[in-house]
Motif scaffolding. Structure first.
Motif, PDB file in Angstrom:
ATOM      1  N   ILE A 136      -0.537  44.683  27.375  1.00  0.00           N
ATOM      2  CA  ILE A 136      -0.715  43.410  26.676  1.00  0.00           C
ATOM      3  C   ILE A 136       0.663  42.940  26.243  1.00  0.00           C
ATOM      4  O   ILE A 136       1.273  43.513  25.341  1.00  0.00           O
ATOM      5  CB  ILE A 136      -1.627  43.540  25.439  1.00  0.00           C
ATOM      6  N   ASP A 137       1.173  41.936  26.950  1.00  0.00           N
ATOM      7  CA  ASP A 137       2.490  41.405  26.619  1.00  0.00           C
ATOM      8  C   ASP A 137       2.354  40.327  25.547  1.00  0.00           C
ATOM      9  O   ASP A 137       1.318  39.669  25.446  1.00  0.00           O
ATOM     10  CB  ASP A 137       3.137  40.810  27.869  1.00  0.00           C
ATOM     11  N   GLU A 138       3.417  40.152  24.744  1.00  0.00           N
ATOM     12  CA  GLU A 138       3.383  39.226  23.607  1.00  0.00           C
ATOM     13  C   GLU A 138       2.148  39.516  22.750  1.00  0.00           C
ATOM     14  O   GLU A 138       1.361  38.632  22.411  1.00  0.00           O
ATOM     15  CB  GLU A 138       3.388  37.777  24.094  1.00  0.00           C
ATOM     16  N   ALA A 139       2.019  40.786  22.379  1.00  0.00           N
ATOM     17  CA  ALA A 139       0.782  41.266  21.753  1.00  0.00           C
ATOM     18  C   ALA A 139       0.560  40.706  20.358  1.00  0.00           C
ATOM     19  O   ALA A 139      -0.542  40.838  19.818  1.00  0.00           O
ATOM     20  CB  ALA A 139       0.800  42.796  21.696  1.00  0.00           C
ATOM     21  N   HIS A 140       1.565  40.069  19.754  1.00  0.00           N
ATOM     22  CA  HIS A 140       1.324  39.464  18.443  1.00  0.00           C
ATOM     23  C   HIS A 140       0.227  38.399  18.528  1.00  0.00           C
ATOM     24  O   HIS A 140      -0.391  38.061  17.524  1.00  0.00           O
ATOM     25  CB  HIS A 140       2.604  38.842  17.890  1.00  0.00           C
ATOM     26  N   CYS A 141      -0.011  37.863  19.744  1.00  0.00           N
ATOM     27  CA  CYS A 141      -1.064  36.851  19.910  1.00  0.00           C
ATOM     28  C   CYS A 141      -2.462  37.436  19.693  1.00  0.00           C
ATOM     29  O   CYS A 141      -3.420  36.689  19.498  1.00  0.00           O
ATOM     30  CB  CYS A 141      -0.987  36.220  21.296  1.00  0.00           C
ATOM     31  N   ILE A 142      -2.595  38.761  19.761  1.00  0.00           N
ATOM     32  CA  ILE A 142      -3.890  39.391  19.463  1.00  0.00           C
ATOM     33  C   ILE A 142      -4.273  39.142  18.012  1.00  0.00           C
ATOM     34  O   ILE A 142      -5.441  38.985  17.673  1.00  0.00           O
ATOM     35  CB  ILE A 142      -3.816  40.922  19.685  1.00  0.00           C
ATOM     36  N   SER A 143      -3.273  39.094  17.161  1.00  0.00           N
ATOM     37  CA  SER A 143      -3.510  39.117  15.727  1.00  0.00           C
ATOM     38  C   SER A 143      -3.727  37.724  15.153  1.00  0.00           C
ATOM     39  O   SER A 143      -3.077  36.761  15.554  1.00  0.00           O
ATOM     40  CB  SER A 143      -2.313  39.770  15.026  1.00  0.00           C
ATOM     41  N   ASP A 144      -4.633  37.634  14.202  1.00  0.00           N
ATOM     42  CA  ASP A 144      -4.773  36.387  13.443  1.00  0.00           C
ATOM     43  C   ASP A 144      -3.476  36.030  12.742  1.00  0.00           C
ATOM     44  O   ASP A 144      -3.210  34.870  12.457  1.00  0.00           O
ATOM     45  CB  ASP A 144      -5.853  36.547  12.364  1.00  0.00           C
ATOM     46  N   ALA A 150       6.719  40.860  15.470  1.00  0.00           N
ATOM     47  CA  ALA A 150       5.582  41.348  14.692  1.00  0.00           C
ATOM     48  C   ALA A 150       6.082  41.962  13.386  1.00  0.00           C
ATOM     49  O   ALA A 150       6.904  42.874  13.401  1.00  0.00           O
ATOM     50  CB  ALA A 150       4.800  42.392  15.497  1.00  0.00           C
ATOM     51  N   ASN A 151       5.566  41.448  12.271  1.00  0.00           N
ATOM     52  CA  ASN A 151       5.837  42.112  11.004  1.00  0.00           C
ATOM     53  C   ASN A 151       4.812  43.222  10.792  1.00  0.00           C
ATOM     54  O   ASN A 151       3.956  43.466  11.642  1.00  0.00           O
ATOM     55  CB  ASN A 151       5.839  41.102   9.845  1.00  0.00           C
ATOM     56  N   SER A 152       4.889  43.898   9.663  1.00  0.00           N
ATOM     57  CA  SER A 152       4.034  45.065   9.452  1.00  0.00           C
ATOM     58  C   SER A 152       2.555  44.712   9.484  1.00  0.00           C
ATOM     59  O   SER A 152       1.731  45.469   9.998  1.00  0.00           O
ATOM     60  CB  SER A 152       4.370  45.715   8.100  1.00  0.00           C
ATOM     61  N   ARG A 153       2.206  43.550   8.944  1.00  0.00           N
ATOM     62  CA  ARG A 153       0.803  43.134   8.928  1.00  0.00           C
ATOM     63  C   ARG A 153       0.284  42.947  10.349  1.00  0.00           C
ATOM     64  O   ARG A 153      -0.829  43.358  10.689  1.00  0.00           O
ATOM     65  CB  ARG A 153       0.686  41.822   8.143  1.00  0.00           C
ATOM     66  N   VAL A 154       1.105  42.332  11.221  1.00  0.00           N
ATOM     67  CA  VAL A 154       0.705  42.132  12.610  1.00  0.00           C
ATOM     68  C   VAL A 154       0.624  43.469  13.339  1.00  0.00           C
ATOM     69  O   VAL A 154      -0.292  43.718  14.127  1.00  0.00           O
ATOM     70  CB  VAL A 154       1.689  41.180  13.320  1.00  0.00           C
ATOM     71  N   VAL A 155       1.576  44.358  13.067  1.00  0.00           N
ATOM     72  CA  VAL A 155       1.565  45.680  13.705  1.00  0.00           C
ATOM     73  C   VAL A 155       0.285  46.427  13.370  1.00  0.00           C
ATOM     74  O   VAL A 155      -0.362  47.021  14.248  1.00  0.00           O
ATOM     75  CB  VAL A 155       2.805  46.490  13.273  1.00  0.00           C
ATOM     76  N   GLU A 156      -0.107  46.416  12.110  1.00  0.00           N
ATOM     77  CA  GLU A 156      -1.340  47.102  11.724  1.00  0.00           C
ATOM     78  C   GLU A 156      -2.553  46.492  12.411  1.00  0.00           C
ATOM     79  O   GLU A 156      -3.448  47.204  12.873  1.00  0.00           O
ATOM     80  CB  GLU A 156      -1.519  47.034  10.202  1.00  0.00           C
ATOM     81  N   GLY A 194      14.903  20.059  13.820  1.00  0.00           N
ATOM     82  CA  GLY A 194      13.663  20.310  13.098  1.00  0.00           C
ATOM     83  C   GLY A 194      13.345  21.793  13.171  1.00  0.00           C
ATOM     84  O   GLY A 194      13.541  22.446  14.194  1.00  0.00           O
ATOM     85  N   ALA A 195      12.829  22.326  12.088  1.00  0.00           N
ATOM     86  CA  ALA A 195      12.599  23.765  11.987  1.00  0.00           C
ATOM     87  C   ALA A 195      11.178  24.133  12.382  1.00  0.00           C
ATOM     88  O   ALA A 195      10.231  23.425  12.038  1.00  0.00           O
ATOM     89  CB  ALA A 195      12.855  24.234  10.548  1.00  0.00           C
ATOM     90  N   PRO A 196      10.997  25.242  13.105  1.00  0.00           N
ATOM     91  CA  PRO A 196       9.644  25.784  13.288  1.00  0.00           C
ATOM     92  C   PRO A 196       9.036  26.134  11.936  1.00  0.00           C
ATOM     93  O   PRO A 196       9.738  26.211  10.920  1.00  0.00           O
ATOM     94  CB  PRO A 196       9.881  27.036  14.141  1.00  0.00           C
ATOM     95  N   SER A 197       7.741  26.387  11.927  1.00  0.00           N
ATOM     96  CA  SER A 197       7.026  26.521  10.653  1.00  0.00           C
ATOM     97  C   SER A 197       7.109  27.896  10.025  1.00  0.00           C
ATOM     98  O   SER A 197       6.557  28.106   8.951  1.00  0.00           O
ATOM     99  CB  SER A 197       5.553  26.148  10.845  1.00  0.00           C
ATOM    100  N   SER A 198       7.759  28.857  10.674  1.00  0.00           N
ATOM    101  CA  SER A 198       7.867  30.183  10.070  1.00  0.00           C
ATOM    102  C   SER A 198       9.119  30.879  10.577  1.00  0.00           C
ATOM    103  O   SER A 198       9.583  30.611  11.694  1.00  0.00           O
ATOM    104  CB  SER A 198       6.645  31.039  10.401  1.00  0.00           C
ATOM    105  N   PRO A 199       9.696  31.779   9.765  1.00  0.00           N
ATOM    106  CA  PRO A 199      10.842  32.550  10.239  1.00  0.00           C
ATOM    107  C   PRO A 199      10.524  33.374  11.481  1.00  0.00           C
ATOM    108  O   PRO A 199      11.395  33.575  12.331  1.00  0.00           O
ATOM    109  CB  PRO A 199      11.174  33.455   9.038  1.00  0.00           C
ATOM    110  N   VAL A 200       9.283  33.838  11.613  1.00  0.00           N
ATOM    111  CA  VAL A 200       8.904  34.641  12.773  1.00  0.00           C
ATOM    112  C   VAL A 200       8.951  33.795  14.045  1.00  0.00           C
ATOM    113  O   VAL A 200       9.484  34.203  15.068  1.00  0.00           O
ATOM    114  CB  VAL A 200       7.511  35.260  12.578  1.00  0.00           C
ATOM    115  N   ALA A 201       8.385  32.581  13.978  1.00  0.00           N
ATOM    116  CA  ALA A 201       8.426  31.684  15.131  1.00  0.00           C
ATOM    117  C   ALA A 201       9.860  31.287  15.448  1.00  0.00           C
ATOM    118  O   ALA A 201      10.246  31.176  16.621  1.00  0.00           O
ATOM    119  CB  ALA A 201       7.574  30.446  14.859  1.00  0.00           C
ATOM    120  N   TYR A 202      10.658  31.082  14.417  1.00  0.00           N
ATOM    121  CA  TYR A 202      12.066  30.728  14.633  1.00  0.00           C
ATOM    122  C   TYR A 202      12.808  31.875  15.316  1.00  0.00           C
ATOM    123  O   TYR A 202      13.561  31.664  16.278  1.00  0.00           O
ATOM    124  CB  TYR A 202      12.718  30.388  13.290  1.00  0.00           C
TER     125      TYR A 202
END
Length: 724
Positions: free
Chosen positions: A152-160, A192-198, A335-343
Motif C-alpha cells: 500500500i503506497d502513500e498509506a497515509h491515505c488509509i487513515s482518516d 505520517a505523524n504518530s496518530r496516522v501511524v497508529e 498560497g499555503a496548503p492547509s497543513s504542515p503535513v501537506a506542505y
C-alpha cells in the motif's frame, strides 16, 4: 552460507540492478524491512522521507519472493503519475510490472493474459479499482489467492487523519483481511505523524499498536521502521507580501534566479492558469498543470519538466504524490496548503537527488477561506446520505449516477464521493448499471467527522503558526510529523538568515496587476438537457425535455467578468458575494471593468451575434440592487435601451445554488417569464442578458430560451462572476 547472509547477498545484487550501481548499499532500515517481509512474512510499515528508497524495498522483496515461487506483488498506488514512475523503476531492476488503470484500458486484456501466464511480477492498481464491479468480481478473487506481497503506497491515505480524503483507500483493510495470514503486507508513506501511524497499524494488523517510534519486535505487532523525516537538502523560507499582484511581481522578478527547474504550487485551478499565463507572457518557459489538464497531456508535461525543457510547472495539488524528479531545484508556493503535513509532502518533491534545493512559501490572506471550502467539500452530510439511500431503496434496483441526480439534489462530484463513502461503509454497492442499496443499516458517524474536522482546524492553525514562526522551519515540519529526531536545520531563513531577496524589480507589480485584471471568462451555452427530467415535471408541450437543446432556443457564448477563484477580480467579487455581504449598487470601478469587457467582446465579434440592441436583467433574489445597477449602468454607458427585468412566474426560482443540473433546471423552469411589455421591446433584436453570478448555467439557459421564444434574434449572456 547462512540463510540470512544469503538473503542479504541476493538482495544486494538486486538493489544494484535497480539503481544501476553494483556497489550500491542499502540505507539503514531498507534491508531490515525486506528481511521482515521475505523471511518473516510480516506486516510492515515504513515511514521514511521522500527519496529514502521505499520503492527499492518492495521491488527487491518482490523479486526475492518470486524466486521462492510466490505469486505477483499487488501494489495499490494512488496516482497515474506514480504508477508510471514505479513501472519505469521496476523495468530498470528487471521487474515485470504492469498496471490496470483508466489510462490503459486498451491493454487490460494483455495484462490479464500475462497474469494468467504468470509473466507478471508486479501489478499496480488504484484503490478505486478495488470497487470496479468487473475487477472486483472477476480478477480480484484470483489475485487474492495468488498474491505474494501486498503493498500500500502513500498509506497515509488509509487513515482518516491523513491529509488526503480518499474513501476507497479504506477498502484496503478489507482486502488485507481476505489475504492468507502468510502473505506479507507492506505500507509505505513519507507523511505520517504518530496518530496516522497508529491508525495504519491498526488496519494492517487488526489491533492497536503501542509505541510507534521504535521497530516493533513482537510477533503479533506491525513491524514499523521510522526514520528521520528532515530533508537536509532543502532550504526553507517564508516571504509575506501584501497581495496577489506583489507575489506574482516577485515571481516575475526572481523566477530565473531560482536553481534549475521546479514547481510553483497554487491552491486553485484559476490561480495556476492565471500565474502560468502571466509568466509565459513575460517570456518564462512555464506550463500549467491542474485537474483540468487532460490525462493524455499530463505525461508529456511532466516529462518536459523532468527534461528541464521548462523552467517550472505551475500546478495545483494534482501534481503531487508520485512525481519523481531527483534534481528538482525549487518549490514555490503561491498560497499555503492547509497543513504542515501537506506542505511537507509537496516540498518533498524538491532536492531528492541533489545537495541543495530552495523552498519558498508566499502565503496569501485568502488562504484560510480556501482551506475552509476544501475542508468541508469532502465531508458527507447525514441529510445527503439519507437522501441517496432513500432514492436507491425506492428504486428497488440499480441506478446510474445520472439517474440518481434526478432523485437527489447533489452535484456529480460530491455525489460520487458520497457514494464511495456509503459503499466503503457497506450501505451501497457498485454493480453493473450503477449503484444499489444493500439493505445494511447505515448510521452517520457524527463523532468521527467532528473529530476529523477539529483535527483539520488544528492543522490550519499550525500552518498559520509556521508562517510566522521564528524557529527552525524544518524542525517545525518534522515535529508536525512527530519525528523524534527533529532538530534545527541550520539552513532555513530563521536559522541562517534570509537567503532570498524581497525586492520586486521595476514595474513587475503593475505588470502582474494588468495581467490579473485581464477581463472575460467565456460562458459556454448549455447544449443538452439533463437526464431524468420526467421525474421533476420539466416538460415542453406535455413531453419531458431531453436530448439536445434546440439551436433556436440557445444563447450564444457569453462572458463573465471573472471567476470567484481568480487572483485578480476574484478577490473583490468574493467580497461582494460573501455570506452576509450587503446588497448595494456596483462600484464605479467594477462597472468600468464591465464596460471594458464589453468593448473587448465587441472587438471579437460579439460571439457572432452582432451588437446588442437591448439590455435585459435577470431579477436576483439576493442581490437585486447589485444586478439592477449593473444592467442600468451598462445600458447608460453603452447607450443601449434598458428593456427592464424578466418577470417571475410561479413565485420565481426555487432552490439554492450548488445543486445538480436536474434540480437547478427544475427550480427555474417556467419561472422566468417575458412579459408582453418586454416582448415588444426585444422582438427582432439581439439582447444583452445581465445576471450577477453564474454557476450551473441553467438560469441563463432558461432565460435565454424564454427571450428567444419571445422573438429575440440572439441572446448574449453577461454576468459579474462565475463560481468555481
Amino acid at each position: 552460507m547462512p540463510v540470512a547472509e544469503l538473503l542479504k547477498t541476493q538482495a544486494q545484487q538486486l538493489l544494484g540492478s535497480l539503481v544501476g550501481n553494483p556497489e550500491a548499499e542499502f540505507h539503514p532500515g531498507q534491508f531490515e524491512a525486506i528481511e521482515a517481509l521475505v523471511d518473516g512474512g510480516k506486516r510492515a510499515l515504513v515511514v521514511q522521507r521522500t527519496g529514502w528508497g521505499k520503492s527499492a524495498v518492495y521491488f527487491v522483496a518482490s523479486l526475492l519472493l518470486r524466486a521462492r515461487g510466490a505469486g505477483p506483488t499487488l501494489i495499490v498506488s494512488p496516482l497515474l503519475a506514480l504508477m508510471r514512475d514505479q513501472i519505469a523503476a521496476a523495468e530498470r531492476a528487471g521487474v515485470r510490472a504492469v498496471a490496470i488503470n483508466s489510462a490503459n484500458a486498451t491493454a487490460w486484456d494483455e495484462v490479464r493474459e500475462a497474469l494468467a501466464a504468470d509473466q507478471v511480477d508486479v501489478l499496480l492498481i488504484s484503490p478505486e479499482r478495488l470497487n470496479n464491479p468487473s475487477f472486483r468480481d472477476r480478477e480480484l478473487p484470483e489475485l487474492i489467492r495468488r498474491t505474494g506481497l501486498l503493498v500500500i503506497d502513500e498509506a497515509h491515505c488509509i487513515s482518516d487523519w491523513g491529509h488526503d480524503f480518499r474513501p476507497d483507500y479504506r477498502r484496503i483493510s478489507e482486502l488485507i483481511s481476505r489475504l492468507p495470514e502468510t502473505v506479507p503486507v507492506l505500507a509505505t508513506t513519507a507523511t505520517a505523524n504518530s496518530r496516522v501511524v497508529e491508525d495504519i497499524a491498526e488496519q494492517l494488523n487488526g489491533r492497536p499498536l503501542g509505541g510507534v517510534d521504535a521497530v516493533q519486535q513482537r510477533d503479533d505487532a506491525v513491524f514499523t521502521i521510522r526514520g528521520s523525516l528532515a530533508r537536509k537538502s532543502l532550504r526553507l523560507g517564508v516571504l509575506r507580501l501584501p497581495d496577489s499582484a506583489s507575489r506574482l511581481g516577485w515571481l516575475l522578478s526572481h523566477l530565473e534566479q531560482l536553481p534549475g527547474s521546479g514547481i510553483i504550487y497554487t491552491l486553485t485551478v484559476s490561480a495556476a492558469e492565471d500565474t502560468a499565463r502571466l509568466l509565459a507572457e513575460a517570456g518564462h518557459r512555464v506550463l500549467a498543470y491542474t485537474g483540468r489538464t487532460d490525462n493524455a497531456d499530463r505525461e508529456n508535461v511532466e516529462q518536459l519538466l523532468k527534461d528541464n525543457q521548462v523552467k517550472a510547472l505551475v500546478a495545483t495539488s494534482a501534481l503531487g504524490m508520485g512525481f519523481d524528479k531527483p534534481d528538482l531545484g525549487f518549490v514555490v508556493h503561491l498560497g499555503a496548503p492547509s497543513s504542515p503535513v501537506a506542505y511537507y509532502q509537496q516540498v518533498g518533491r524538491a532536492g531528492r537527488g541533489t545537495d541543495n534545493a530552495d523552498v519558498l512559501l508566499l502565503p496569501g490572506s485568502e488562504d484560510p477561506e480556501i482551506w475552509k471550502y476544501f475542508a468541508t467539500a469532502s465531508m458527507p452530510s447525514e441529510e445527503r446520505a439519507d437522501a441517496v439511500l432513500g432514492a436507491l431503496a425506492e428504486a428497488g434496483g440499480a441506478l446510474s449516477t445520472a439517474a440518481l441526480e434526478a432523485r437527489v439534489d447533489i452535484r456529480r462530484t460530491p455525489l460520487e464521493l458520497l457514494l464511495k463513502v456509503l459503499s466503503v461503509d457497506g450501505a451501497v454497492e457498485r454493480v453493473s448499471g450503477g449503484w444499489r442499496g444493500t439493505g445494511t443499516p447505515w448510521n452517520y458517524d457524527q463523532e468521527r467527522y467532528q473529530r476529523i474536522a477539529q483535527a483539520r482546524r488544528q492543522e490550519q492553525a499550525a500552518m498559520l503558526e509556521y508562517e510566522v514562526s521564528s524557529g527552525c522551519r524544518m524542525e517545525f515540519l518534522a515535529k508536525a510529523l512527530d519525528d523524534p529526531e527533529a532538530a534545527p536545520c541550520g539552513r532555513c531563513d530563521n536559522c541562517a538568515g534570509r537567503w532570498f531577496s524581497g525586492e520586486i524589480i521595476g514595474n513587475a507589480v503593475q505588470r502582474a496587476e494588468d495581467s490579473l485584471h485581464t477581463l472575460g471568462v467565456p460562458i459556454d451555452p448549455r447544449a443538452q438537457w439533463p437526464s431524468g427530467m420526467d421525474r421533476l415535471g420539466v416538460e415542453i408541450d406535455g413531453k419531458p425535455v431531453k436530448g439536445k437543446i434546440a439551436p433556436e432556443d440557445r444563447a450564444v457564448e457569453g462572458r463573465a467578468l471573472a471567476r470567484l477563484t481568480d487572483l485578480g477580480w476574484g478577490g473583490p467579487l468574493r467580497e461582494i458575494f460573501a455570506e452576509g455581504a450587503p446588497d448595494q449598487p456596483l462600484s464605479q470601478e467594477m462597472l468600468n471593468a464591465c464596460v471594458q469587457l464589453l468593448k473587448d467582446w465587441s472587438q471579437s465579434g460579439w460571439s457572432g451575434a452582432g451588437r446588442p440592441a437591448a439590455v435585459v436583467v435577470i431579477p436576483s433574489r439576493s442581490k437585486p440592487h447589485l444586478v439592477s445597477s449593473l444592467g442600468q449602468g451598462i445600458a447608460h454607458i453603452g447607450q443601449l435601451p434598458y428593456a427592464g427585468e424578466l418577470s417571475l412566474g410561479h413565485g420565481g426560482p426555487t432552490g439554492a445554488r450548488g445543486g445538480n443540473s436536474a434540480y437547478r433546471l427544475a427550480g427555474v423552469w417556467e419561472r422566468l417569464v417575458v412579459s408582453p411589455e418586454l416582448t415588444a421591446q426585444i422582438s427582432g433584436k439581439t439582447v444583452l442578458l445581465i445576471d450577477d453570478l453564474v454557476d450551473s448555467r441553467w438560469t441563463l439557459t432558461v432565460a435565454a430560451r424564454a427571450l428567444r421564444q419571445a422573438g429575440a434574434t440572439a441572446v448574449l449572456p453577461m454576468v459579474l462572476a462565475q463560481a468555481g
